[in-house]
Design a protein around this motif. Structure first.
Motif, PDB file in Angstrom:
ATOM      1  N   HIS A  85       0.841  -1.202   0.000  1.00 13.46           N
ATOM      2  CA  HIS A  85       0.000   0.000   0.000  1.00 13.46           C
ATOM      3  C   HIS A  85       0.874   1.249   0.000  1.00 13.46           C
ATOM      4  O   HIS A  85       0.817   2.069   0.924  1.00 13.46           O
ATOM      5  N   GLN A  86       1.663   1.410  -1.042  1.00 10.14           N
ATOM      6  CA  GLN A  86       2.570   2.545  -1.141  1.00 10.14           C
ATOM      7  C   GLN A  86       1.935   3.706  -1.911  1.00 10.14           C
ATOM      8  O   GLN A  86       1.154   3.504  -2.839  1.00 10.14           O
ATOM      9  N   VAL A  87       2.292   4.910  -1.485  1.00 12.54           N
ATOM     10  CA  VAL A  87       1.813   6.134  -2.152  1.00 12.54           C
ATOM     11  C   VAL A  87       3.020   6.980  -2.537  1.00 12.54           C
ATOM     12  O   VAL A  87       4.136   6.788  -2.032  1.00 12.54           O
ATOM     13  N   ASP A  88       2.788   7.956  -3.435  1.00 15.92           N
ATOM     14  CA  ASP A  88       3.864   8.872  -3.790  1.00 15.92           C
ATOM     15  C   ASP A  88       3.929  10.002  -2.768  1.00 15.92           C
ATOM     16  O   ASP A  88       3.182  10.012  -1.778  1.00 15.92           O
ATOM     17  N   LEU A  89       4.805  10.964  -2.977  1.00 18.97           N
ATOM     18  CA  LEU A  89       5.004  12.022  -1.987  1.00 18.97           C
ATOM     19  C   LEU A  89       3.829  12.987  -1.920  1.00 18.97           C
ATOM     20  O   LEU A  89       3.754  13.815  -1.005  1.00 18.97           O
ATOM     21  N   GLN A 122       4.281   4.755   4.476  1.00 18.62           N
ATOM     22  CA  GLN A 122       3.459   4.665   3.270  1.00 18.62           C
ATOM     23  C   GLN A 122       4.175   5.176   2.030  1.00 18.62           C
ATOM     24  O   GLN A 122       3.937   4.692   0.926  1.00 18.62           O
ATOM     25  N   ASN A 123       5.049   6.160   2.207  1.00 23.69           N
ATOM     26  CA  ASN A 123       5.747   6.728   1.051  1.00 23.69           C
ATOM     27  C   ASN A 123       7.223   6.306   1.019  1.00 23.69           C
ATOM     28  O   ASN A 123       8.059   7.009   0.452  1.00 23.69           O
ATOM     29  N   TRP A 124       7.525   5.170   1.611  1.00 23.10           N
ATOM     30  CA  TRP A 124       8.914   4.709   1.729  1.00 23.10           C
ATOM     31  C   TRP A 124       9.599   4.565   0.373  1.00 23.10           C
ATOM     32  O   TRP A 124      10.713   5.053   0.176  1.00 23.10           O
TER      33      TRP A 124
END
Length: 443
Positions: free
Chosen positions: A73-77, A166-168
């Protein structure tokens, strides 16, 4: 199979300024060849893949679901969902006796849009250690990124008991795209586990974090790095460590050590003058377990602190004076090395004075400075530290002190340095840029 990566730069000397004069030399242009064993993953990577995340796992059934949930569940900056085609995950379940591999395979089935490759192996005892497993994974990530022609593609390491932010992935990419070669993320111990620690172990942990932060700030003033300026932290460990494929090869890959393999790799990066960033944007939360996979690491350290508390032993560390002397001497040596590279020969008196500060043989240092083109500054200073150990002069001169005293002395020394720095920077100090986190506050 072999892949070759050419190091960036043309071997010429460059000079840079960052809040004061700092000289940096490019590593001579070379090609690195690295041999690989049989591939771990047979499915080719997506042509859109920019980041290969590796996760070594051994009996992590209790924490692995949280680890994988964070990764898928990754997001951008900007907080938008990150395109899943931009990264893949390779998980190696090494000699597990629990349900770790089954949990990972279930996640892969439930989330087919995420490239989660689960590899299960039973390694022979001589290879069944974290250093070897992480090496196998990072080698595989390197091979896959090179197969796409992505020499600036990112190999990103975490652990099966850690949860990345989340934004790793996006934060690691941001730092790499800003011009660095490798990134160490900020690793926090999860709050509930920290709260349940033995009181003495918890006090030691908090004091050490504060001590390391103060050392990092002192380094910023005395020997600044243009690629690693404040705000920054002090960690470069396997739970959050990212490196370009190009620099992974130039550093020779992950060193073949049992542990701490992450620290050994960081030293290898320093040895080849890698541009390393200790980024506060990249964050990971890890467990506070007291039984680890190695004899070195947070789990083992927590256990040692508990035992120290039982035996009423003090927590001894390097003194503030020793730390300051090392930073000042390293800066002077860096400048001297740069001058020698450019054809200027320092007088013997200057070299002898610096050798005395470093507590090493002046004749040895003179000899090293006659051959500056045969090594990087990182290699030179590593040899200086090895010389200090072999001659046993540094440790005999600088006695260890209790950590409370070291923290107090560092704070006193930093007061004047902060004042000078704030005048140059418009009344800002590193502490204004990055206040110490709650876990670091001593009260």
């Amino acid at each position: 199979m072999k892949y070759c990566v050419a190091a960036p730069g043309d071997g010429k000397m460059v000079s840079m300024e960052s809040k004061g004069l700092l000289f940096v030399a490019d590593f001579p242009s070379v090609k690195i060849e690295k041999d690989f064993f049989q591939s771990l993953v047979q499915i080719p990577p997506s042509p859109h893949c920019e980041v290969c995340v590796i996760v070594p796992v051994r009996n992590e059934a209790q924490t692995l679901a949280a680890t994988l949930t964070a990764l898928i569940h990754q997001v951008d900056l900007q907080g938008q969902v990150l395109d899943p085609r931009r990264y893949e995950i390779i998980l190696l379940a090494n000699n597990c006796t629990d349900d770790s591999a089954a949990i990972a395979r279930s996640f892969a089935q439930q989330h087919p849009d995420i490239a989660l490759h689960v590899v299960e192996k039973t390694l022979p005892p001589a290879q069944a250690y974290i250093g070897r497993v992480r090496q196998m994974l990072m080698d595989e990530a390197y091979r896959r990124l090179c197969s796409l022609g992505r020499i600036r593609g990112v190999i990103a390491s975490t652990d099966g008991d850690s949860q990345v932010s989340q934004n790793w992935i996006a934060a690691n990419l941001y730092e790499i795209n800003s011009g660095v070669d490798a990134v160490g993320g900020r690793i926090l111990v999860e709050r509930a586990g920290r709260a349940s620690l033995d009181p003495y172990a918890k006090a030691c942990y908090l004091r050490e974090v504060g001590y390391r932060y103060l050392i990092t700030e002192l380094e910023t003033y005395l020997d600044p790095d243009p690629y690693d300026s404040f705000p920054r932290h002090f960690q470069h460990y396997g739970a959050s460590l990212a490196v370009t494929a190009e620099m992974y090869a130039l550093a020779g890959g992950l060193p073949p050590v049992r542990t701490p393999e992450d620290v050994a790799f960081y030293r290898a990066l320093v040895r080849v003058n890698a541009r390393f960033r200790h980024s506060p944007l990249v964050r990971v939360v890890t467990s506070a377990r007291q039984i680890g996979r190695t004899n070195i690491g947070l789990a083992n350290q927590l256990s040692e602190w508990i035992e120290m508390g039982r035996q009423q032993q003090p927590f001894l560390v390097e003194s503030a004076a020793a730390i300051e002397t090392r930073f000042v001497a390293r800066r002077q040596l860096r400048v001297m090395w740069w001058y020698v590279l450019n054809g200027y020969q320092p007088d013997y008196k200057s070299i002898a004075s610096l050798a005395e500060m470093l507590k090493i043989s002046a004749q040895w240092l003179v000899q090293k400075l006659t051959q500056p083109y045969t090594y990087t500054f990182g290699q030179l200073f590593e040899e200086v530290e090895e010389r200090q150990q072999s001659e046993e002069t540094w440790a005999s001169h600088w006695k260890v002190v209790e950590i409370e005293q070291a923290i107090g002395d560092l704070r006193l020394r930093l007061e004047s340095l902060r004042l000078s720095w704030s005048k140059l920077q418009g009344n800002l100090t590193p502490n204004d840029l990055e206040p110490l986190e709650e876990e670091v506050r001593m009260g």
